[in-house]
Design a protein around this motif. Structure first.
Motif, short mmCIF file in Angstrom:
data_model
loop_
_atom_site.label_atom_id
_atom_site.label_comp_id
_atom_site.label_asym_id
_atom_site.label_seq_id
_atom_site.Cartn_x
_atom_site.Cartn_y
_atom_site.Cartn_z
N ALA A 315 21.09 -24.94 -10.17
CA ALA A 315 21.92 -23.71 -10.78
C ALA A 315 23.31 -24.47 -11.12
N THR A 316 23.65 -25.77 -10.50
CA THR A 316 24.81 -26.31 -10.94
C THR A 316 24.70 -27.82 -10.95
N THR A 317 25.66 -28.34 -11.39
CA THR A 317 25.45 -30.15 -11.83
C THR A 317 26.13 -30.76 -10.49
N TYR A 318 25.83 -31.90 -10.27
CA TYR A 318 26.19 -32.83 -9.09
C TYR A 318 27.64 -32.31 -8.50
N PRO A 319 27.57 -32.14 -7.23
CA PRO A 319 28.82 -31.77 -6.54
C PRO A 319 29.67 -32.82 -6.04
N ARG A 320 29.29 -33.89 -5.85
CA ARG A 320 30.03 -34.71 -5.22
C ARG A 320 30.86 -35.69 -5.99
N THR A 321 31.62 -34.71 -6.72
CA THR A 321 32.60 -35.38 -7.90
C THR A 321 34.08 -35.20 -7.49
N ASP A 322 34.76 -36.05 -7.85
CA ASP A 322 36.24 -36.24 -7.64
C ASP A 322 36.98 -35.88 -8.96
N CYS A 323 36.10 -35.31 -10.03
CA CYS A 323 36.60 -35.20 -11.28
C CYS A 323 36.44 -33.79 -11.92
N GLY A 374 33.11 -32.53 -13.87
CA GLY A 374 33.50 -31.37 -13.03
C GLY A 374 32.27 -30.72 -12.63
N ILE A 375 31.94 -29.71 -11.63
CA ILE A 375 30.96 -28.96 -11.33
C ILE A 375 30.87 -27.74 -12.14
N ILE A 376 29.84 -27.63 -12.72
CA ILE A 376 29.63 -26.61 -13.74
C ILE A 376 28.14 -25.69 -13.72
N PRO A 377 28.14 -24.58 -14.17
CA PRO A 377 26.82 -24.04 -14.07
C PRO A 377 25.54 -24.73 -15.08
N THR A 378 24.21 -24.84 -14.79
CA THR A 378 23.18 -25.61 -15.61
C THR A 378 22.78 -24.19 -16.57
N ALA A 379 21.94 -24.43 -17.69
CA ALA A 379 21.48 -23.65 -18.50
C ALA A 379 20.10 -22.82 -17.73
N ILE A 380 19.97 -23.13 -16.66
CA ILE A 380 18.92 -22.42 -15.80
C ILE A 380 19.35 -20.87 -15.75
N THR A 381 18.30 -20.20 -16.09
CA THR A 381 18.45 -18.64 -15.97
C THR A 381 18.09 -18.41 -14.49
N LEU A 382 19.04 -18.09 -13.58
CA LEU A 382 19.06 -18.00 -12.24
C LEU A 382 18.72 -16.62 -11.84
N ASP A 383 17.96 -16.56 -10.88
CA ASP A 383 17.59 -15.17 -10.17
C ASP A 383 18.29 -15.20 -8.98
N LEU A 384 19.57 -14.37 -9.09
CA LEU A 384 20.59 -14.37 -8.03
C LEU A 384 20.11 -13.90 -6.94
N GLU A 389 24.12 -14.79 0.44
CA GLU A 389 24.99 -14.61 0.17
C GLU A 389 26.45 -15.50 -0.06
N PRO A 390 26.39 -16.62 1.00
CA PRO A 390 27.24 -17.41 0.69
C PRO A 390 27.16 -18.33 -0.44
N GLU A 391 25.72 -18.66 -0.98
CA GLU A 391 25.36 -19.29 -1.89
C GLU A 391 25.96 -18.51 -3.41
N ARG A 392 25.80 -17.31 -3.44
CA ARG A 392 26.15 -16.29 -4.32
C ARG A 392 27.63 -16.43 -4.53
N ALA A 393 28.29 -16.24 -3.44
CA ALA A 393 29.79 -16.42 -3.36
C ALA A 393 30.33 -17.97 -4.08
N VAL A 394 29.63 -18.99 -3.79
CA VAL A 394 30.25 -20.15 -3.97
C VAL A 394 29.90 -20.25 -5.77
N TYR A 395 28.67 -19.93 -6.10
CA TYR A 395 28.15 -19.98 -7.58
C TYR A 395 29.25 -19.13 -8.14
N ALA A 396 29.64 -18.07 -7.81
CA ALA A 396 30.28 -17.21 -8.62
C ALA A 396 31.74 -17.91 -9.02
N LEU A 397 32.13 -18.39 -7.78
CA LEU A 397 33.58 -19.44 -8.02
C LEU A 397 33.47 -20.26 -9.17
N ILE A 398 32.15 -20.89 -9.04
CA ILE A 398 31.66 -22.20 -10.09
C ILE A 398 31.63 -21.78 -11.43
#
Length: 655
Positions: A315-323, A374-384, A389-398
């Motif tokens: 659902a998102t790009t590589y997370p261990r980024t400093d940029c 930076g960490i961004i969503p991918t073009a996957i149509t995600l089934d939320l 619940e924590p994954e949804r919360a973090v995904y919503a922030l991204i």
């Protein structure tokens, strides 16, 4: 046969799917002329000290332990997978390193190739996301292996130097502690020790903080039927540098004078129109900081969730980024990503009406990209519904940070009005929002703006008279520094350069993103918690007695972030070919030898393992005898003179 070596099984499955390598083999997936295998993180580790001599028994006489020929040993739990890769390397025509695109990922693959004495051609797959289109794009532009080989040399140098510091200094100070009667382990590390010092010093600052009283005088005013507040501005004779009134009598007299008046006159009006662009997409450290503040997640929890969103859900790009910046080449993906986001959450449709896919925020800047964007969503149509619940919360922030890049600027008027009531000046501040812009989808302020900055002021003009309806003097006290949370400690590790005076080293720490890396900070903090050196109380962190003892014991240079800055300078030189791994390690060995010799006879002011904290600096305490009997005294005496009485045993009720 082309052999792809991945970092994890899940990563291997994603790449194999694109390569159509669907046939299951022993520890691998096979296709036509291609095989995909995987590690499980590091399959090898640096051999323990006893591999280099009779070092199982800890002794000061054996220090420092410096291997002349470094050895790697297989990790027992994954030795079978190492055997699989070793056999595949004997039959392959070329290798594609497909581990995570960073120093550590490079090392995971290269140390295996070196151990197996692989001599064939090497290519590098550089991935930033694991959705199909990103993998296909990366496969189309494989890099030559020589291009990323310096990353391995950097990781190898850092790993071996960390081993030298950790093994030798942990043994040194633990043995010195035992000599002084302390039974616990006193671990030392290049990153963990300066990190621990941050918390110890914050604890001491909180414990020794003496609140100072001050007084604020609020005036209630009214114009055109609109009420607003202004603050009395004390003269310099009763105020401090921050403009706070330190004289209670002066504040009360001012409030009384104001209450006796009915009007105030507008002297000056300053209006500034402010336009704020959106914050950058998340880097890992900022994500950990925001998740700690908004959701209450620990740094390791946030990393685990971000890793699951990347690896498991795609659902998102590589997370261990400093940029936080994004390459301009990814602008082509914007329509597909936006479409996928709305498809996954139709409720977003209303909130993002102002989105313009052609808008370019400051985030789109290829020149500022480091190893990862930076960490961004991918073009996957995600089934939320598939997310916790924590994954949804973090995904919503991204997701919100990404959407914000395509919304207009946040615009508001910032107004400052100076009024005069007889001889007393009053200052009113106001804020009027003109356009919410990107704040329609994101609002990460944590309530630290003073309330008067958010009030809406009536329309005023200079020299106009406004009604003064009330005034009051309000007693306040200065507040101690806040205890660290995991999120704010991550931020402090990132911005450690602020605590360094040398301009060159300060810049180096800024360039290297401070203490630790995005990939390691969470594990360092969690390790300190797990071993009892940091104590978690709700969201706050405090240092234990052993932590205070350790920071008191180690030489200043060991707990100083400057060491990390100097290492990063050296690692840059290794990456550019100006310094060899061998020369770097020789310098570390020389420094360690000097450090061990100068501290081997040190007497630690180490307390017994049980006892109270000092009420002044929160260090541990030890019992001493005085004229009136025993009492607890800070182990930092005479620098700290904190004391506590020894608790007397309770008398029996019938005595």
């Amino acid at each position: 046969m082309r052999l792809f070596i991945c970092e994890k099984p899940s990563q291997a499955r994603d790449i194999a799917r694109v390569l159509q390598a669907n046939r299951r083999g022993d520890g691998c997936l096979q296709g036509q002329h291609v095989t995909v295998t995987w590690c499980v993180g590091h399959l090898l580790e640096t051999a323990p000290p006893d591999a280099y001599g009779d070092y199982k028994r800890w002794s000061l006489d054996d220090l420092p332990i410096i291997p002349t020929r470094w050895q790697l040993v297989p990790k027992p739990k994954v030795a079978s997978q190492l055997k699989v890769i070793s056999q595949l390397l004997r039959t392959c025509a070329e290798v594609v390193i497909a581990t995570d695109a960073d120093r550590e990922g490079e090392m995971i693959a290269r140390e295996i190739l070196e151990r197996c004495q692989y001599q064939g051609p090497i290519l590098r797959l550089w991935l930033s996301a694991l959705d199909e289109s990103s993998i296909r794009r990366a496969l189309a532009c494989l890099r030559p292996g020589e291009q990323t080989l310096p990353l391995y040399h950097c990781a190898l140098a850092r790993s071996r130097a960390d081993w030298l510091v950790g093994i030798n200094l942990s043994r040194l100070f633990t043995l010195l502690g035992r000599r002084a009667g302390f039974d616990g382990l006193l671990p030392v590390g290049r990153v963990q020790t300066p990190t621990l010092r941050l918390v110890v010093e914050r604890d001491r600052a909180i414990a020794s903080f003496v609140p100072q009283p001050f007084w604020r005088v609020d005036a209630q005013l009214e114009a055109d039927g609109v009420s607003f507040k202004a603050q009395w501005q004390p003269p310099a004779t009763v105020g401090d540098d921050a403009g706070r009134c330190l004289d209670e009598a002066a504040a009360k007299q001012a409030a009384l004078r104001l209450c006796q008046q009915t009007t105030a006159r507008v002297q000056t009006i300053e209006v500034e129109q402010v336009r704020e662009g959106p914050p950058l997409p998340f880097d890992l450290g900022t994500l950990q900081e925001v998740c700690s503040a908004k959701i209450g997640l620990g740094a390791q929890e946030t990393l685990g969730i971000a890793q699951a969103l990347y690896e498991t859900h795609k659902a998102t790009t590589y997370p261990r980024t400093d940029c936080g910046y994004l390459p301009e080449t990814m602008l082509d993906d914007v329509p597909r990503i936006l479409h996928a986001l709305v498809a996954a959450s139709p409720s977003l449709g209303q909130a993002i009406k102002g989105i313009d896919p052609c808008r370019r925020s400051r985030a789109w800047n290829t020149s500022k990209i480091t190893a990862h964007h930076g960490i961004i969503p991918t073009a996957i149509t995600l089934d939320l519904t598939q997310l916790s619940e924590p994954e949804r919360a973090v995904y919503a922030l991204i997701r919100a940070r990404y959407l914000a890049q395509f919304l207009p600027e946040h615009e508001y008027l910032k107004t400052q009005v100076l009024l005069q009531c007889q001889a007393d000046p009053l200052l009113a501040r106001g804020k009027q929002i003109l356009a919410r812009g990107w704040k329609a989808v994101i609002n990460e302020t944590h309530g630290n703006e003073p309330g008067e900055q958010t009030q809406r002021l009536p329309t005023l003009r200079e020299s106009a008279s406004v009604a003064l309806t009330d005034a009051a003097a309000i007693a306040q006290r200065t507040q101690p520094p806040k205890a660290y949370t995991e999120g704010t400690l991550v931020k402090a590790m990132k911005t450690i350069a602020n605590q360094v005076n040398d301009p060159r080293l300060k810049q180096k720490l800024k360039d290297s993103c401070g203490l630790g890396t995005e990939a390691t900070r969470a594990a360092i903090i969690q390790g300190l918690i797990d071993h009892g050196y940091l104590i978690k109380k709700k969201r706050s962190l405090a240092a234990s007695a052993a932590a205070h003892t350790l920071i008191e014991a180690v030489p200043p240079e060991v707990a100083d972030p400057v060491l990390t800055a100097l290492w990063e300078q050296a690692l840059d030189r290794i990456e550019s070919g100006q310094l060899s791994v061998e020369n770097f390690l020789a310098k570390q060995a020389e420094w360690l030898t000097r450090l061990v010799r100068s501290n081997a006879s040190l007497t630690l002011r180490t307390p017994p393992s049980k006892g109270p904290f000092c009420p002044v600096c929160r260090s541990a305490m030890r019992q001493r005898k005085g004229r009136s009997g025993s009492f607890w005294s800070c182990i930092r005496y005479p620098e700290c003179k904190g004391t506590k009485p020894v608790a007397r045993p309770k008398r029996a009720k019938n005595a």
